[in-house]
Design a protein around this motif. Structure first.
Motif, PDB file in Angstrom:
ATOM      1  N   THR A   1      83.619  48.156  57.777  1.00 16.96           N
ATOM      2  CA  THR A   1      83.691  49.605  57.866  1.00 16.96           C
ATOM      3  C   THR A   1      83.618  50.214  56.473  1.00 16.96           C
ATOM      4  O   THR A   1      84.131  49.655  55.519  1.00 16.96           O
ATOM      5  CB  THR A   1      84.984  50.051  58.547  1.00 16.96           C
ATOM      6  N   GLY A   2      82.989  51.398  56.378  1.00 20.04           N
ATOM      7  CA  GLY A   2      82.918  52.080  55.099  1.00 20.04           C
ATOM      8  C   GLY A   2      81.824  51.572  54.190  1.00 20.04           C
ATOM      9  O   GLY A   2      81.727  52.004  53.048  1.00 20.04           O
ATOM     10  N   SER A   3      80.966  50.652  54.653  1.00 16.93           N
ATOM     11  CA  SER A   3      79.904  50.104  53.816  1.00 16.93           C
ATOM     12  C   SER A   3      78.728  51.077  53.763  1.00 16.93           C
ATOM     13  O   SER A   3      78.622  52.011  54.561  1.00 16.93           O
ATOM     14  CB  SER A   3      79.430  48.761  54.373  1.00 16.93           C
ATOM     15  N   LYS A   4      77.844  50.830  52.807  1.00 21.13           N
ATOM     16  CA  LYS A   4      76.648  51.655  52.666  1.00 21.13           C
ATOM     17  C   LYS A   4      75.775  51.538  53.919  1.00 21.13           C
ATOM     18  O   LYS A   4      75.213  52.524  54.394  1.00 21.13           O
ATOM     19  CB  LYS A   4      75.865  51.218  51.430  1.00 21.13           C
ATOM     20  N   ALA A   5      75.697  50.293  54.464  1.00 18.05           N
ATOM     21  CA  ALA A   5      74.892  50.067  55.667  1.00 18.05           C
ATOM     22  C   ALA A   5      75.432  50.870  56.844  1.00 18.05           C
ATOM     23  O   ALA A   5      74.660  51.460  57.612  1.00 18.05           O
ATOM     24  CB  ALA A   5      74.874  48.581  56.004  1.00 18.05           C
ATOM     25  N   GLU A   6      76.753  50.925  56.969  1.00 10.12           N
ATOM     26  CA  GLU A   6      77.341  51.681  58.078  1.00 10.12           C
ATOM     27  C   GLU A   6      77.117  53.179  57.894  1.00 10.12           C
ATOM     28  O   GLU A   6      76.872  53.898  58.867  1.00 10.12           O
ATOM     29  CB  GLU A   6      78.838  51.390  58.199  1.00 10.12           C
ATOM     30  N   PHE A   7      77.180  53.635  56.655  1.00 10.37           N
ATOM     31  CA  PHE A   7      76.935  55.053  56.371  1.00 10.37           C
ATOM     32  C   PHE A   7      75.525  55.445  56.804  1.00 10.37           C
ATOM     33  O   PHE A   7      75.321  56.468  57.459  1.00 10.37           O
ATOM     34  CB  PHE A   7      77.129  55.332  54.875  1.00 10.37           C
ATOM     35  N   ILE A   8      74.552  54.599  56.441  1.00  4.38           N
ATOM     36  CA  ILE A   8      73.153  54.866  56.812  1.00  4.38           C
ATOM     37  C   ILE A   8      72.991  54.804  58.333  1.00  4.38           C
ATOM     38  O   ILE A   8      72.300  55.624  58.938  1.00  4.38           O
ATOM     39  CB  ILE A   8      72.216  53.848  56.122  1.00  4.38           C
ATOM     40  N   PHE A   9      73.660  53.816  58.943  1.00  6.46           N
ATOM     41  CA  PHE A   9      73.589  53.660  60.393  1.00  6.46           C
ATOM     42  C   PHE A   9      74.125  54.900  61.111  1.00  6.46           C
ATOM     43  O   PHE A   9      73.495  55.429  62.031  1.00  6.46           O
ATOM     44  CB  PHE A   9      74.389  52.424  60.807  1.00  6.46           C
ATOM     45  N   ARG A  10      75.285  55.376  60.668  1.00  8.53           N
ATOM     46  CA  ARG A  10      75.897  56.543  61.298  1.00  8.53           C
ATOM     47  C   ARG A  10      75.037  57.798  61.105  1.00  8.53           C
ATOM     48  O   ARG A  10      74.881  58.603  62.029  1.00  8.53           O
ATOM     49  CB  ARG A  10      77.299  56.768  60.718  1.00  8.53           C
ATOM     50  N   LYS A  11      74.475  57.928  59.913  1.00 11.29           N
ATOM     51  CA  LYS A  11      73.649  59.096  59.613  1.00 11.29           C
ATOM     52  C   LYS A  11      72.381  59.085  60.458  1.00 11.29           C
ATOM     53  O   LYS A  11      71.966  60.126  60.997  1.00 11.29           O
ATOM     54  CB  LYS A  11      73.301  59.121  58.121  1.00 11.29           C
ATOM     55  N   THR A  12      71.772  57.903  60.580  1.00 13.76           N
ATOM     56  CA  THR A  12      70.554  57.776  61.383  1.00 13.76           C
ATOM     57  C   THR A  12      70.843  58.060  62.857  1.00 13.76           C
ATOM     58  O   THR A  12      70.089  58.768  63.530  1.00 13.76           O
ATOM     59  CB  THR A  12      69.960  56.355  61.240  1.00 13.76           C
ATOM     60  N   ALA A  13      71.970  57.505  63.344  1.00 17.92           N
ATOM     61  CA  ALA A  13      72.345  57.698  64.747  1.00 17.92           C
ATOM     62  C   ALA A  13      72.625  59.160  65.058  1.00 17.92           C
ATOM     63  O   ALA A  13      72.267  59.668  66.129  1.00 17.92           O
ATOM     64  CB  ALA A  13      73.563  56.845  65.083  1.00 17.92           C
ATOM     65  N   SER A  14      73.235  59.845  64.120  1.00 18.43           N
ATOM     66  CA  SER A  14      73.582  61.258  64.358  1.00 18.43           C
ATOM     67  C   SER A  14      72.341  62.138  64.458  1.00 18.43           C
ATOM     68  O   SER A  14      72.363  63.173  65.125  1.00 18.43           O
ATOM     69  CB  SER A  14      74.495  61.766  63.241  1.00 18.43           C
ATOM     70  N   LYS A  15      71.258  61.725  63.797  1.00 20.84           N
ATOM     71  CA  LYS A  15      70.028  62.514  63.804  1.00 20.84           C
ATOM     72  C   LYS A  15      69.038  62.069  64.883  1.00 20.84           C
ATOM     73  O   LYS A  15      68.021  62.732  65.106  1.00 20.84           O
ATOM     74  CB  LYS A  15      69.354  62.427  62.434  1.00 20.84           C
ATOM     75  N   ALA A  16      69.352  60.967  65.552  1.00 17.79           N
ATOM     76  CA  ALA A  16      68.438  60.426  66.563  1.00 17.79           C
ATOM     77  C   ALA A  16      68.409  61.305  67.810  1.00 17.79           C
ATOM     78  O   ALA A  16      69.401  61.947  68.170  1.00 17.79           O
ATOM     79  CB  ALA A  16      68.870  59.019  66.945  1.00 17.79           C
ATOM     80  N   SER A  17      67.265  61.343  68.459  1.00 22.27           N
ATOM     81  CA  SER A  17      67.133  62.109  69.708  1.00 22.27           C
ATOM     82  C   SER A  17      67.913  61.442  70.829  1.00 22.27           C
ATOM     83  O   SER A  17      68.432  62.103  71.738  1.00 22.27           O
ATOM     84  CB  SER A  17      65.661  62.216  70.107  1.00 22.27           C
ATOM     85  N   PHE A  18      67.998  60.099  70.730  1.00 23.15           N
ATOM     86  CA  PHE A  18      68.662  59.329  71.784  1.00 23.15           C
ATOM     87  C   PHE A  18      69.052  57.968  71.216  1.00 23.15           C
ATOM     88  O   PHE A  18      68.306  57.406  70.421  1.00 23.15           O
ATOM     89  CB  PHE A  18      67.709  59.162  72.972  1.00 23.15           C
ATOM     90  N   CYS A  19      70.206  57.458  71.615  1.00 25.27           N
ATOM     91  CA  CYS A  19      70.656  56.139  71.149  1.00 25.27           C
ATOM     92  C   CYS A  19      70.864  55.211  72.337  1.00 25.27           C
ATOM     93  O   CYS A  19      71.364  55.635  73.389  1.00 25.27           O
ATOM     94  CB  CYS A  19      71.972  56.258  70.383  1.00 25.27           C
ATOM     95  N   ILE A  20      70.487  53.957  72.177  1.00 25.37           N
ATOM     96  CA  ILE A  20      70.718  52.934  73.192  1.00 25.37           C
ATOM     97  C   ILE A  20      71.628  51.876  72.585  1.00 25.37           C
ATOM     98  O   ILE A  20      71.320  51.307  71.539  1.00 25.37           O
ATOM     99  CB  ILE A  20      69.397  52.297  73.664  1.00 25.37           C
ATOM    100  N   ALA A  21      72.749  51.613  73.242  1.00 24.57           N
ATOM    101  CA  ALA A  21      73.725  50.638  72.758  1.00 24.57           C
ATOM    102  C   ALA A  21      73.661  49.365  73.587  1.00 24.57           C
ATOM    103  O   ALA A  21      73.626  49.421  74.822  1.00 24.57           O
ATOM    104  CB  ALA A  21      75.127  51.238  72.821  1.00 24.57           C
ATOM    105  N   GLY A  22      73.647  48.232  72.911  1.00 21.46           N
ATOM    106  CA  GLY A  22      73.548  46.946  73.594  1.00 21.46           C
ATOM    107  C   GLY A  22      74.875  46.269  73.859  1.00 21.46           C
ATOM    108  O   GLY A  22      74.915  45.107  74.263  1.00 21.46           O
ATOM    109  N   SER A  23      75.984  46.965  73.623  1.00 17.08           N
ATOM    110  CA  SER A  23      77.309  46.425  73.945  1.00 17.08           C
ATOM    111  C   SER A  23      78.236  47.595  74.231  1.00 17.08           C
ATOM    112  O   SER A  23      77.971  48.730  73.810  1.00 17.08           O
ATOM    113  CB  SER A  23      77.858  45.586  72.787  1.00 17.08           C
ATOM    114  N   THR A  24      79.311  47.343  74.940  1.00 18.59           N
ATOM    115  CA  THR A  24      80.245  48.416  75.287  1.00 18.59           C
ATOM    116  C   THR A  24      80.930  48.969  74.035  1.00 18.59           C
ATOM    117  O   THR A  24      81.180  50.172  73.945  1.00 18.59           O
ATOM    118  CB  THR A  24      81.297  47.926  76.288  1.00 18.59           C
TER     119      THR A  24
END
Length: 206
Positions: A1-24
């Protein structure tokens, strides 16, 4: 948590039109970032992954399948090896490759586990038929973090579909897809993992 990769992931997900999650876990995580998130578990072709018609009448053998590129992979296998030292006659194959393979090999030598063989990687098409040689599959999880929670254990459901009994740590998505005592075995710790393996081996001997 708090890594650069997670920051980019969260930012990308927030701007996405739709997200698909492969786990609960990933679904719950993404839903807080993007309301337009759906859960879609990976699937397998049951016409391809199906139990072997004729299994050899032989002592049970076991396997682990996965990658060896992260420290979690090494620690998960180290956890498994500590259990398997109590089963010196069980033939086990470790199928996979990666940067931690040499370190994993060294751990086997330290524990003097001659019954465990590092097979290396097998291409997916060959692996389908290769699974017919095994009765027990392992999904050990020693590292409890968001990465392990987010992963969907595709190899576990492939093994289950092939009629292999899967013993898994009771963690992450595995506890969502395995019904203990019905479709596989779940273990909360090393002691339960060992007891589950003992039960399965004794059952296979009957």
């Amino acid at each position: 948590t708090g890594s650069k990769a997670e920051f980019i992931f969260r930012k990308t997900a927030s701007k996405a039109s739709f997200c698909i999650a492969g786990s609960t876990f990933l679904y719950d995580y993404l839903k807080k970032i993007n309301s337009k998130t759906a859960y879609l578990a990976p699937g397998i072709d049951l016409e391809v992954f199906k139990p072997a018609k004729n299994r050899e009448d032989k002592p049970p053998s076991a396997l682990w399948v996965g990658t060896m590129f992260k420290e979690e992979d090494y620690l998960n296998l180290k956890f498994l090896f500590e259990i398997l030292k109590y089963f010196p006659t069980l033939n086990v194959e470790i199928i996979g490759n990666g940067t931690y393979k040499e370190k994993i090999s060294e751990q086997l030598k330290i524990l003097n586990l001659d019954n465990i063989r590092l097979k290396g990687w097998i291409d997916h098409n060959s692996l389908i038929e290769y699974l017919d040689s095994f009765e027990i599959g392992f999904l050990p999880i020693a590292v409890e973090n968001n990465f392990m929670k987010a992963k969907f254990p595709v190899k576990a459901i492939e093994m289950m579909a092939k009629g292999i009994v899967v013993i898994s740590s009771c963690y992450g998505e595995a506890k969502q897809i395995i019904r203990h005592g019905e479709s596989g075995m779940l273990a909360k710790d090393g002691s339960e993992f060992k007891e589950n393996l003992k039960i399965i081996i004794n059952d296979k001997k009957k």
